[in-house]
Design a protein around this motif. Sequence first.
Motif, PDB file in Angstrom:
ATOM      1  N   THR A 278      -8.960  -3.501 -28.746  1.00 47.38           N
ATOM      2  CA  THR A 278      -9.828  -4.348 -29.576  1.00 47.38           C
ATOM      3  C   THR A 278     -11.034  -3.566 -30.075  1.00 47.38           C
ATOM      4  N   GLY A 279     -11.725  -2.904 -29.146  1.00 49.18           N
ATOM      5  CA  GLY A 279     -12.935  -2.183 -29.519  1.00 49.18           C
ATOM      6  C   GLY A 279     -12.673  -1.031 -30.473  1.00 49.18           C
TER       7      GLY A 279
ATOM      8  N   ASP B 235     -12.013  -2.379 -33.971  1.00 54.35           N
ATOM      9  CA  ASP B 235     -13.258  -2.837 -34.606  1.00 54.35           C
ATOM     10  C   ASP B 235     -14.063  -1.654 -35.138  1.00 54.35           C
TER      11      ASP B 235
ATOM     12  N   TRP C 142     -20.538   3.365 -32.909  1.00 56.85           N
ATOM     13  CA  TRP C 142     -19.905   2.093 -32.538  1.00 56.85           C
ATOM     14  C   TRP C 142     -19.164   2.225 -31.213  1.00 56.85           C
TER      15      TRP C 142
ATOM     16  N   PRO D 207     -20.259   0.349 -25.601  1.00 51.13           N
ATOM     17  CA  PRO D 207     -19.973  -0.089 -24.228  1.00 51.13           C
ATOM     18  C   PRO D 207     -20.648   0.775 -23.168  1.00 51.13           C
TER      19      PRO D 207
ATOM     20  N   CYS E 178     -14.538  -3.963 -25.161  1.00 57.93           N
ATOM     21  CA  CYS E 178     -14.491  -4.912 -26.279  1.00 57.93           C
ATOM     22  C   CYS E 178     -15.847  -5.091 -26.943  1.00 57.93           C
TER      23      CYS E 178
ATOM     24  N   VAL F   4     -17.930  -3.809 -28.966  1.00 59.11           N
ATOM     25  CA  VAL F   4     -18.176  -2.883 -30.078  1.00 59.11           C
ATOM     26  C   VAL F   4     -18.590  -3.728 -31.276  1.00 59.11           C
TER      27      VAL F   4
ATOM     28  N   ALA G  55     -17.540 -11.286 -28.987  1.00 65.88           N
ATOM     29  CA  ALA G  55     -16.677 -10.287 -28.362  1.00 65.88           C
ATOM     30  C   ALA G  55     -16.542 -10.530 -26.864  1.00 65.88           C
TER      31      ALA G  55
END
Length: 330
Positions: free
Chosen positions: A32-33, A36, A130, A134, A149, A151, A178
């Motif tokens: 997912t991250g 994105d 980006w 995390p 996730c 991000v 998110a």
Amino acid sequence: MLERASLAIGRLDARLSSSPVRAAWRERAAWTGFADARRAQGTELDEIDVFALDCGASLPQRRPIAFANEELTALRAWQADLAKPQAPHWRELIPVTLDLPPDWGDRPALLRALELTAQHARADRGAGPWLGMPALLKALGVTRTPLPCLVAADKALRLAPRDRDAIVPRYLKALAAAAEAGLERLDGVEAERLRAASVIARALRPGTLVGLMALSQRQPLITPLGIARTLGITVSGAGKLLARAAREGLVVEISGRQAWRAYIPPDLAVAYGFRRRPAGRPTLAASLAPLDATLARFDAEMAAFAERFPELADAGATDEPAADDVQAQR
């Protein structure tokens, strides 16, 4: 909005720290991250494409990824960085000259992270700012472990900060969404684990079904040939085992009209459009007491699989810093 984002991230972080499926969740969250971050760079890349890239497969009705080797190298490098046991100081994560405002140290941690990411993004036009979010949130003490996730990529951060009143709420809303989506995904992975344990507990002869379900948690795209090699059974036996698991609703076939057969867990099948989301309210979870022995066996199989294939082990499971370490990094 700051309170909503903080609460959502806190809930996800707390749940993940004690979840038995955190390795499987981290893998999904990384897809997912990464998607994105790449979309913020103008790359046409969806999460399902990152999933296929990471698993080394082509999926029905999905076009090949441009520069696939470069994307896979970047994904693996990012996953390796997130799995490092030693958490760097936040200054090591921002390799640019900073011009922080005087009140930066007095701001809430999420807003300090926003300022650092904005300055990093204006100096580095790549996806690094980006993808670094995390780890930055962990280094600032917002989370105990990197949550891939989180991000919240926003190209507006690269502009002069004339639009601060609009950027800050959008950033916090993106982080909250998110985290909430990540918690929903964690619920899905845990539900699949309980469903697998329930089926195994009812089976008179579970056989290698336990090993199959443990494998599917750590290697979500599975094929008869891969199962045969990993579990030491024939390809024919692996095909029958997967067909049995599919009948029980433990895996979903996604092969379409292709000659080879491939299966993924139900939560991914719903997320990627291979299966419709079940209608109505979710069923109440049964008591865990009758499943204790089965869950213990299931988790033991997962541990054995991780030991056999250390490259898929949950390297980030024990990287939570002590409270003193978190405070020292703030």
